[in-house]
Design a protein around this motif. Structure first.
Motif: not given
Length: 83
Positions: A7-10, A51-55
């Motif tokens: 979570y912190l990195i993204i 919506w869109g890609p999820k990470i």
């Protein structure tokens, strides 16, 4: 624990990318980028949905748009305060 680190990195990467996109620097360096990315992801999720890609609980496109909006608002406020 590991999801919190992701979570912190993204969040940091999203904040950094948003700063690059609009050409403004976030006060606070890497911590500012992380905060802008996380808050921007929340703003983007509220405004544009999921919506869109999820990470790692981040939908990348709305989160990036939200971070850009947040950085633009912050830079406008700091510019107005420095006048």
């Amino acid at each position: 624990m590991f999801s919190f680190i992701w979570y912190l990195i993204i969040g940091g990467i999203l904040g950094w990318l948003a700063g690059l996109m609009i050409g403004k620097d976030i006060p606070g360096g890497i911590i500012g980028n992380i905060i802008a990315g996380i808050i921007g992801a929340w703003i983007g999720g509220m405004l544009f949905g999921s919506w869109g890609p999820k990470i790692s609980d981040f939908y990348i496109l709305p989160a990036l748009i939200g971070a850009v909006i947040l950085i633009a608002i912050i830079s406008f406020i700091f510019k107005a305060m420095n006048k």
